[in-house]
Write an enzyme that holds these catalytic residues in place. Structure first.
Site, PDB file in Angstrom:
ATOM      1  N   GLY A 145       7.920   5.348  -1.409  1.00  0.00           N
ATOM      2  CA  GLY A 145       8.112   6.659  -2.378  1.00  0.00           C
ATOM      3  C   GLY A 145       6.179   6.812  -2.539  1.00  0.00           C
TER       4      GLY A 145
ATOM      5  N   GLU B 219       9.254   8.556   2.400  1.00  0.00           N
ATOM      6  CA  GLU B 219       9.314   9.055   1.460  1.00  0.00           C
ATOM      7  C   GLU B 219      10.665  10.322   1.996  1.00  0.00           C
ATOM      8  OE1 GLU B 219       9.189  11.392  -1.124  1.00  0.00           O
ATOM      9  OE2 GLU B 219       7.773  10.394  -1.300  1.00  0.00           O
ATOM     10  N   ILE B 220      11.406  10.363   0.829  1.00  0.00           N
ATOM     11  CA  ILE B 220      12.536  11.167   1.284  1.00  0.00           C
ATOM     12  C   ILE B 220      12.505  12.406   1.087  1.00  0.00           C
ATOM     13  CG2 ILE B 220      13.221  11.044  -1.729  1.00  0.00           C
ATOM     14  CD1 ILE B 220      15.737  10.563  -0.374  1.00  0.00           C
TER      15      ILE B 220
ATOM     16  N   ASN C  71      15.285   7.161   3.205  1.00  0.00           N
ATOM     17  CA  ASN C  71      16.113   6.628   1.786  1.00  0.00           C
ATOM     18  C   ASN C  71      15.797   5.469   1.394  1.00  0.00           C
ATOM     19  OD1 ASN C  71      17.099   6.325  -0.368  1.00  0.00           O
ATOM     20  ND2 ASN C  71      19.108   8.092  -0.193  1.00  0.00           N
ATOM     21  N   ALA C  72      14.602   4.490   1.191  1.00  0.00           N
ATOM     22  CA  ALA C  72      14.490   2.926   1.345  1.00  0.00           C
ATOM     23  C   ALA C  72      15.560   2.555   0.296  1.00  0.00           C
ATOM     24  CB  ALA C  72      13.098   2.918   0.464  1.00  0.00           C
TER      25      ALA C  72
ATOM     26  N   ASP D  73       9.804   7.212 -10.068  1.00  0.00           N
ATOM     27  CA  ASP D  73      10.759   8.232 -11.172  1.00  0.00           C
ATOM     28  C   ASP D  73      10.981   7.554 -11.753  1.00  0.00           C
ATOM     29  OD1 ASP D  73      12.444   9.663 -11.841  1.00  0.00           O
ATOM     30  OD2 ASP D  73      12.857  10.625 -10.475  1.00  0.00           O
TER      31      ASP D  73
ATOM     32  N   THR E 231      -3.296   7.369  -5.945  1.00  0.00           N
ATOM     33  CA  THR E 231      -2.509   7.758  -5.832  1.00  0.00           C
ATOM     34  C   THR E 231      -2.470   9.919  -7.198  1.00  0.00           C
ATOM     35  OG1 THR E 231      -1.177   7.229  -7.531  1.00  0.00           O
ATOM     36  CG2 THR E 231      -0.577   6.320  -5.478  1.00  0.00           C
ATOM     37  N   GLU E 232      -1.944  10.066  -5.907  1.00  0.00           N
ATOM     38  CA  GLU E 232      -1.689  12.234  -6.948  1.00  0.00           C
ATOM     39  C   GLU E 232      -1.719  11.320  -8.322  1.00  0.00           C
ATOM     40  OE1 GLU E 232       1.015  15.067  -6.601  1.00  0.00           O
ATOM     41  OE2 GLU E 232      -0.827  16.349  -5.883  1.00  0.00           O
ATOM     42  N   GLU E 233      -0.529  10.692  -9.277  1.00  0.00           N
ATOM     43  CA  GLU E 233      -0.026  10.086 -10.083  1.00  0.00           C
ATOM     44  C   GLU E 233      -0.712   9.485 -10.700  1.00  0.00           C
ATOM     45  OE1 GLU E 233       1.993   9.936  -7.118  1.00  0.00           O
ATOM     46  OE2 GLU E 233       3.747  10.944  -6.784  1.00  0.00           O
TER      47      GLU E 233
END
Length: 256
Positions: A72, A95-96, A127-128, A150, A228-230
């Site tokens: 992800g 990444e999905i 999709n891991a 998430d 990371t952005e987050e």
């Protein structure tokens, strides 16, 4: 022995300007923040790890496979941060989301076009939660990253969390003994969830942050915290981050 050509200030400025102009802009890659991992995303995935031609992802490397996997990976902050620090380590992001994956691909392409770095980093739309063993051989990875996943706040959606007993069995399968699982989140409930499930698994052992830093993994931890952005968003909002790292251990079987 020929002398290496020195880069003047003008050359450096021109190179930097060129790189900036080539880099993709996120505003052109609009995508929902999260995707349902149980939906049919019409993904194409390999039948087994042996069927993957990794040279299409890493043309500068021959007969090598990824050692680091960011599950992800989002917009690729961790990938881009680690790539120049570990130039001999192949790093892959999974990444999905379609647009987000495309952004990371375009970002890597632009960086490769303007520098000798980033030849060791790539991304795959995957999709891991469904197909991780299709990409990686047993004990082939030395690091797995789960950064700000998430949280799936509603109880009925906890089954979609990226850390679960079933998925941990797959992570243990692809991770080599001694390899590290890095998790971080700004959601305390999710932090407790991930820590509890990893603690309960017989093949993972909690490892203190300072111990990892003593082992020379400080640059990795720094990237986990802030690349990371987050992670940057949490810092801007003066939020709290919960880090938990686990080492893949071996358990000897007792012969009956």
């Amino acid at each position: 022995m020929p002398k290496r050509k020195r880069m003047t200030t003008t050359t450096v400025t021109a190179t930097t300007s060129n790189a900036t102009s080539l880099l993709p802009q996120k505003k052109h890659y609009r995508q929902r923040a999260h995707a349902n991992p149980f939906s049919d995303h019409s993904l194409v995935y390999p039948s087994s790890p042996d069927s993957i031609d990794w040279s299409t992802h890493y043309p500068a490397f021959i007969n090598q496979r990824p050692s680091f996997a960011d599950i992800g990976c989002g917009f690729g902050g961790l990938l881009i941060s680690l790539a120049p620090q570990f130039p001999d380590t192949l790093i892959i992001g999974l990444e999905i989301r379609v647009q987000v994956t495309q952004y990371v691909q375009d970002r890597i392409t632009a960086l490769r076009a303007t520098t000798d770095n980033y030849q060791n980093v790539s991304v795959i739309r995957a999709n891991a939660m469904k197909f991780l063993p299709n990409f990686f051989q047993k004990a082939s990875l030395t690091a797995l990253f789960f950064l700000f996943p998430d949280p799936h706040f509603k109880t009925r959606k906890h089954k979609a969390r990226i850390i679960s007993p079933t998925l941990l069995a797959e992570y243990a399968y692809v991770l080599a003994p001694g390899g590290i699982v890095y998790t971080i989140t700004d959601v305390e409930d999710l932090a407790q969830w991930m820590r509890a499930h990893l603690d309960a698994h017989p093949l993972f052992q909690f490892v203190q942050e300072q111990e990892l830093r003593n082992e020379g993994k400080g640059p990795i931890l720094d990237a986990v915290y802030g690349s990371t952005e987050e992670g940057k968003k949490v810092e801007r909002n003066a939020g709290q981050k919960w880090l938990a790292c686990f080492r893949r251990i071996e358990v000897k079987r007792i012969n009956s």
